[in-house]
Motif scaffolding. Structure first.
Motif: not given
Length: 122
Positions: A72, A77, A82, A85-86, A106, A109, A113
Motif C-alpha cells: 500500500p 490509488f 483506496w 480496496y480497504v 483510508i 492513506l 498520498y
C-alpha cells in the motif's frame, strides 16, 4: 541398530511435513509478490500530525497481517480506489478490520498520498 534407523527416518518425515506446512502458511500470508512490494517498506511519519501518526500505527499493524506494508505504501490509488480496496480487505476473514478502523486507515492513506507522494511527483 535397526530401530535407531527407523526412528531417524520417521523423524525426518515428520520434520519434512512440518516444513511443508510452514512454507505453505507463509506463502498463503504473503501471497503473490507485486512490484509495489519491492519498494519503500515504511514511512517516516514524524512530521505528520499526531492523529496521522496514530493512524499509521493502526495501518501498519492491521495491513501487515495479510501483505507487506510496501504494497500500500507504494501504490498510487485515488480516494475512491483506496476506499474500495480497504473495504474489500475489511471483508476478508482474519483481517481484523472494522468499518471504523478501515475508515481510519483510508484517511491515513489519503493524507499520505497528498503529503508524501505529491512531493515525490514534483
Amino acid at each position: 541398530m535397526r530401530p535407531v534407523v527407523t526412528i531417524s527416518v520417521v523423524m525426518m518425515l515428520i520434520l519434512s511435513c512440518l516444513l511443508v506446512i510452514i512454507f505453505y502458511r507463509m506463502a498463503k500470508v504473503v501471497g503473490q509478490i507485486y512490484p509495489a512490494d519491492l519498494g519503500l517498506a515504511e514511512i517516516d511519519v514524524s512530521s505528520y500530525p499526531r492523529e496521522m501518526r496514530q493512524s499509521y500505527k493502526v495501518f501498519a499493524s492491521k495491513c501487515s497481517r495479510c501483505h507487506t506494508l510496501a504494497r500500500p505504501i507504494n501504490s498510487n490509488f485515488s480516494v475512491e480506489e483506496w476506499q474500495k480496496y480497504v473495504y474489500k480487505m475489511m471483508n476478508k476473514s482474519g483481517s481484523g478490520l472494522t468499518k471504523e478502523i478501515s475508515d481510519q486507515i483510508i484517511r491515513f492513506l489519503i493524507y499520505d498520498y497528498q503529503v508524501r507522494k505529491k512531493k515525490i511527483e514534483k
